[in-house]
Motif scaffolding. Structure first.
Motif, PDB file in Angstrom:
ATOM      1  N   ARG A   1       0.835  -1.203   0.000  1.00 43.54           N
ATOM      2  CA  ARG A   1       0.000   0.000   0.000  1.00 43.54           C
ATOM      3  C   ARG A   1       0.871   1.255   0.000  1.00 43.54           C
ATOM      4  O   ARG A   1       0.587   2.239  -0.712  1.00 43.54           O
ATOM      5  CB  ARG A   1      -0.927   0.001   1.219  1.00 43.54           C
ATOM      6  CG  ARG A   1      -2.017  -1.047   1.174  1.00 43.54           C
ATOM      7  CD  ARG A   1      -3.003  -0.858   2.321  1.00 43.54           C
ATOM      8  NE  ARG A   1      -3.939  -1.967   2.382  1.00 43.54           N
ATOM      9  CZ  ARG A   1      -3.791  -3.025   3.143  1.00 43.54           C
ATOM     10  NH1 ARG A   1      -2.730  -3.117   3.940  1.00 43.54           N
ATOM     11  NH2 ARG A   1      -4.690  -3.994   3.144  1.00 43.54           N
TER      12      ARG A   1
ATOM     13  N   THR B   1       2.492   1.668  -3.507  1.00 39.49           N
ATOM     14  CA  THR B   1       1.568   2.171  -4.536  1.00 39.49           C
ATOM     15  C   THR B   1       1.208   3.629  -4.279  1.00 39.49           C
ATOM     16  O   THR B   1       1.030   4.416  -5.224  1.00 39.49           O
ATOM     17  CB  THR B   1       0.296   1.315  -4.567  1.00 39.49           C
ATOM     18  OG1 THR B   1      -0.295   1.267  -3.258  1.00 39.49           O
ATOM     19  CG2 THR B   1       0.614  -0.106  -5.021  1.00 39.49           C
TER      20      THR B   1
ATOM     21  N   TYR C   1       2.027  -2.370 -11.132  1.00 38.27           N
ATOM     22  CA  TYR C   1       1.209  -1.202 -10.825  1.00 38.27           C
ATOM     23  C   TYR C   1       1.682  -0.068 -11.714  1.00 38.27           C
ATOM     24  O   TYR C   1       2.901   0.140 -11.867  1.00 38.27           O
ATOM     25  CB  TYR C   1       1.383  -0.807  -9.361  1.00 38.27           C
ATOM     26  CG  TYR C   1       0.773   0.535  -9.008  1.00 38.27           C
ATOM     27  CD1 TYR C   1      -0.542   0.616  -8.587  1.00 38.27           C
ATOM     28  CD2 TYR C   1       1.516   1.712  -9.119  1.00 38.27           C
ATOM     29  CE1 TYR C   1      -1.109   1.850  -8.276  1.00 38.27           C
ATOM     30  CE2 TYR C   1       0.954   2.943  -8.810  1.00 38.27           C
ATOM     31  CZ  TYR C   1      -0.353   3.015  -8.389  1.00 38.27           C
ATOM     32  OH  TYR C   1      -0.916   4.236  -8.094  1.00 38.27           O
TER      33      TYR C   1
ATOM     34  N   THR D   1      -4.810  -1.299  -6.716  1.00 42.84           N
ATOM     35  CA  THR D   1      -4.934  -1.620  -5.283  1.00 42.84           C
ATOM     36  C   THR D   1      -4.140  -2.885  -4.993  1.00 42.84           C
ATOM     37  O   THR D   1      -3.949  -3.735  -5.872  1.00 42.84           O
ATOM     38  CB  THR D   1      -6.403  -1.840  -4.881  1.00 42.84           C
ATOM     39  OG1 THR D   1      -6.906  -3.003  -5.551  1.00 42.84           O
ATOM     40  CG2 THR D   1      -7.258  -0.625  -5.248  1.00 42.84           C
TER      41      THR D   1
END
Length: 917
Positions: free
Chosen positions: A504, A507, A614, A620
């Motif tokens: 998380r 990203t 990503y 996500t």
């Protein structure tokens, strides 16, 4: 006979007789009927407050009447006494004779009292008469006599000085009514008082104020009322006495008594007055509370207080509720109403005792507290430390008292931290936090500290109290728990929770910097086989070695995580340049596949890798993980030791697999899967000797689903277990019917999956199926592939041995397609060996294929097994197999797999000894 009272009743003789002696005449009830002038004079001088009976005479009369022994026939009773005059200067010796007189006519009795002065005191009496005259003169300006008589036309007589005394002009003579009004009374009040008393002679006394031109005065009016039998007033005789000074003194006394009473009642201490024996004479309100009794209950009671002077003693009083009240008692002697008495001062020290007990308890709690306690002055100088502080820091109390606590500093916390602490507590607030300090030994330790200011009544800070707890071990445990919560205990790699958190963060950072994040999901191939074959401890060592290799070869900024089992996650954050994903994936595969030596045994393991990026493949963590997982399973379906980059089409394939799995579950529930049979032919006489049971599925929506599509899914999901039992059950049921119908011992072959062989209940359930259909075990042939023998050697060997002991036939299927080893053929109790159809495709045209099949059949025969050739499709293949001695064959040349209904006719032709071509 005349009455003995006649001399007293004759008016002519009254004055003569009364003037000669002191004479009083009383009724049996003690009421005065008559007093001689000298007796009245003596009464006035000895007790000026009365017009009739002086107090000393009243006491004698009461004593005589109470004794009740005075008899008319006896000699008179004589009383000797001394009478003090009002001046208290002269005392008159007096002899009284008391005698009862009886009136025959009225049958009434009277008490006659006569008094006389002793002869030896005549001179003294003369002095007394002189003093009497002087006293009368002294009192003449204060006392005025007045009288009123109804028989003399309501005449009111009063001397002039009475008018002067009460501020009335002589030109305004008083009538009785105006006089009484001036004296703040009325005839009605006097009459009512006389009637209420019910006597023919009664007294009435009252005070009244008079405002004169010079001052305000107070007077006392005392009158004697005479009335007849009907209650009518006959006469009044009275005097007026100026009592202004007495009233003033009385007011002062009353004010003093009031102030004294207020002082007594407002005193916070209890006050008792005790007589010489210790009985209570008086108690104030506080004393009533102390003993929980009212004054009326306490008076006359002996409380057992020690009458010891100048000594303070403590009493423990039990209260009604069972609690104790602690009282300190001090005793001093005092005069009380002309008698000796004791003043007891009671100090309730219950609160003090309780406070002392609490302080003692607090001291003991502080001394024995496991928490470290430190008290400093307002300037921060240590004044007290408890034993726990000494134990925690290693410093004794004598080493630290008088010092500033800064000697505990470790030097590892910023000065601003301590500045904030000091500003907080000097502002009157409590500071709470953790300090990193140093013990006397130099050892560093953490303590959780709470520092609170102590203020005086004025609100000024006078001390600081610090309560400290050594949390070094707690912090270590917390760090350990945090580590355990975020790191894998076996490999010490970040676990799934920490990995997802880092993903998380990666990203989020890449979203701002437009960088790429690479997510790689790595799963070891056939790791379960290693666990089952070599044991879990071996598998754990293998996982630790893989983790060590990944940590060694990958940069530190890359997160390597173990998600669980044999699955690893690799996160490459902030990739700015175009990275060659294929090259990186190949490098990882090479790192994993290097030989590993564990417990002196070398092993090669491979992996399957799925890659997602990503933001192209998801924004996500959940989507990225799911897509990487999809790509990884795609690599596994390619046989493992491979990597796959995620492509959108993979999602469609994954979705199709999920849909197929859902339909497969419904198919099992709704019995949509059917059992087809392919005949196994004896190559010597072309007769059917057995059948291979095969599962076939026709879905109402998806149509016919080939086995190579649904069998792998059933294997992955565990649905192969109920599917396998379903096939064995149906096959035994059908073949048992055909055996009886055609009177021929057909045998049936069923393929087994690795999951079935690893099931502990497989043998037990299979035996129940055979028993249920009365099917002999040797007619059931279970086929096992070579690959299954690699999965778990000990477990598989044990299971196969159990099945063999139960009489179930075993066959080695697809021989030659996997890791073929003669040791397997020698180790396991197989009765037949099936030659894979891939070896028959080029027969008889390929010399190598012919030689290979011939060798396999010869090897089977050499090991005492029968050979079964799969995939026979041509007559040339049949002839070749016959020539090399192969016993059985199956394939499309003989028959396709048929449903039970169609295979029935095929069996009929076979048992009729008809040729099958």
């Amino acid at each position: 006979m005349s009455s003995p009272l006649q001399p007293f009743l004759e008016p002519a003789n009254v004055q003569q007789l009364a003037g000669e002696a002191l004479t009083w005449l009383f009724t049996p009830a003690g009421q005065l009927l008559l007093a001689s002038p000298s007796a009245q004079q003596l009464s006035l001088l000895s007790d000026p407050n009365t017009l009739s009976i002086p107090s000393w005479l009243q006491q004698v009369i009461e004593k005589v009447l109470a004794s009740n022994h005075l008899d008319q026939n006896l000699e008179p009773q004589v009383e000797q006494l001394r009478v003090a005059l009002a001046t208290e200067v002269v005392h008159i010796p007096l002899t009284l004779e008391l005698q009862w007189l009886a009136d025959v006519e009225s049958e009434a009795s009277f008490l006659l009292v006569t008094g006389s002065y002793q002869d030896s005191h005549q001179n003294l009496f003369l002095d007394w008469q002189q003093l009497q005259s002087l006293e009368v003169q002294r009192l003449s300006h204060k006392v005025g006599h007045w009288s009123w008589n109804r028989s003399q036309a309501d005449e009111f007589l009063a001397p002039p000085h009475i008018y002067t005394q009460i501020g009335r002009s002589l030109h305004e003579p008083f009538t009785l009514t105006s006089f009484l009004q001036h004296c703040h009374s009325s005839l009605e009040s006097l009459q009512a008082n006389a009637i209420s008393l019910g006597n023919q002679r009664s007294h009435y006394l009252w005070d009244f104020p008079v405002k004169t031109a010079h001052s305000d005065r107070w007077f006392e009016c005392h009158c004697l009322l005479h009335h007849d039998e009907t209650g009518e007033l006959i006469s009044l005789v009275g005097n007026i006495r100026d009592i202004t000074e007495e009233h003033h003194i009385l007011s002062l006394v009353q004010d003093s008594e009031t102030r004294f009473q207020v002082l007594i009642e407002s005193n916070p201490n209890g006050i008792l007055v005790l007589d010489e024996q210790g009985a209570v004479l008086f108690a104030n309100h506080v004393a009533e509370q102390v003993f929980d009794q009212s004054l009326s209950e306490l008076q006359g009671k002996y409380l057992g207080l020690p009458l010891t002077l100048n000594v303070t003693v403590q009493l423990d009083l039990v209260q009604p509720d069972g609690s104790l009240r602690y009282v300190e008692v001090s005793i001093v002697p005092i005069p009380w109403q002309q008698s000796k008495a004791y003043l007891a001062l009671l100090t309730d020290i219950t609160s003090l005792q309780q406070t002392q007990q609490r302080l003692k308890l607090l001291q003991e709690a502080t001394e024995n507290s496991p928490a470290s306690i430190l008290i400093t002055s307002a300037e921060g100088i240590i004044e007290y430390v408890n034993p726990a502080f000494e134990l925690m820091t290693g410093y004794g109390a004598d080493e630290v008292i008088g010092k500033n606590p800064r000697f505990l500093k470790s030097g590892l916390m910023s000065p601003s931290f301590y500045q904030d602490l000091w500003e907080t507590i000097t502002a009157g607030e409590t500071w709470r936090g953790e300090l990193y300090n140093r013990r006397k030994t130099g050892e560093l330790f953490w303590d959780r500290t709470s520092i609170s200011p102590v203020k005086d009544l004025a609100g000024q800070i006078i001390h600081f109290v610090a309560v400290k707890e050594d949390i070094t071990e707690q912090k270590r445990n917390r760090e350990l728990l945090d580590h355990q919560a975020n790191y894998d205990s076996l490999t010490d790699l970040p676990n799934r929770s920490l990995a997802l958190d880092r993903l998380r963060q990666a990203t989020a950072l890449s979203e701002r910097s437009n960088d790429t994040v690479i997510v790689m999901l790595l799963d070891l191939d056939r790791f379960k086989n290693i666990n089952d074959t070599l044991g879990h401890s071996y598998g754990d060592c293998l996982l630790q070695e893989i983790a060590k290799r990944l940590r060694y070869h990958l940069p530190r900024e890359i997160t390597i995580s173990r998600l669980g089992g044999d699955e690893f996650l690799i996160i490459c954050p902030a990739v700015k340049e175009n990275i060659h994903l294929e090259k990186l994936s190949q490098q990882l595969l090479k790192i994993i596949s290097q030989p590993i030596t564990i417990e002196a045994e070398e092993l090669v393991i491979t992996a399957s890798i799925g890659v997602a990026c990503y933001p192209n493949d998801g924004v996500t963590p959940e989507v990225l993980m799911r897509n990487a997982d999809t790509a990884m399973y795609s690599a596994k379906r390619n046989g493992g030791n491979d990597f796959q980059l995620f492509m959108p089409t993979m999602n469609a394939e994954a979705h199709a697999r999920i849909q197929l799995e859902t339909h497969l579950r419904h198919a099992l529930e709704q019995y949509q899967l059917k059992v087809f049979y392919q005949p196994i032919i004896s190559l010597q006489d072309n007769h059917v000797v057995g059948l291979e049971a095969l599962a076939r599925w026709h879905d109402p929506e998806l149509g016919n689903i080939p086995p190579d599509r649904f069998i792998p899914i059933a294997e992955e999901t565990g649905l192969i277990i109920p599917l396998g039992y379903r096939v064995i059950e149906q096959a035994c049921q059908d073949v048992a019917i055909w055996q009886q119908k055609y009177n021929y011992p057909f045998w049936v072959a069923v393929n087994l999956s690795p999951r079935q062989l690893r099931s502990n209940r497989f043998t037990q359930i299979t035996a129940k199926i055979l028993q249920r259909h009365n099917f002999r075990p040797n007619y059931l042939k279970l086929e096992v592939t070579e690959q299954m023998l690699l999965d778990n050697t000990s477990t598989i060997a044990q299971m196969l041995d159990t099945l063999h002991r139960k009489g179930i036939a075993l066959a080695l299927d697809d021989f030659g397609t996997g890791y073929s080893a003669l040791s397997y053929l020698r180790r396991y109790p197989f009765q037949s060996l099936k030659v894979d159809q891939s070896f028959l495709r080029d027969i008889p045209h390929s010399t190598e294929s012919c030689a290979l099949v011939k060798t396999i059949v010869a090897m089977a025969h050499g090991l005492g097994m029968q050979a079964v050739a799969e995939g026979v499709e041509t007559a040339e293949q049949v002839e070749f197999l016959k020539a090399i001695g192969c016993e059985y064959g199956q394939g499309y040349w003989f028959s396709r797999p048929l449903p039970a209904v169609e295979i029935d006719s095929f069996l009929a032709a076979s048992t009729g000894h008809e040729s099958i071509s």
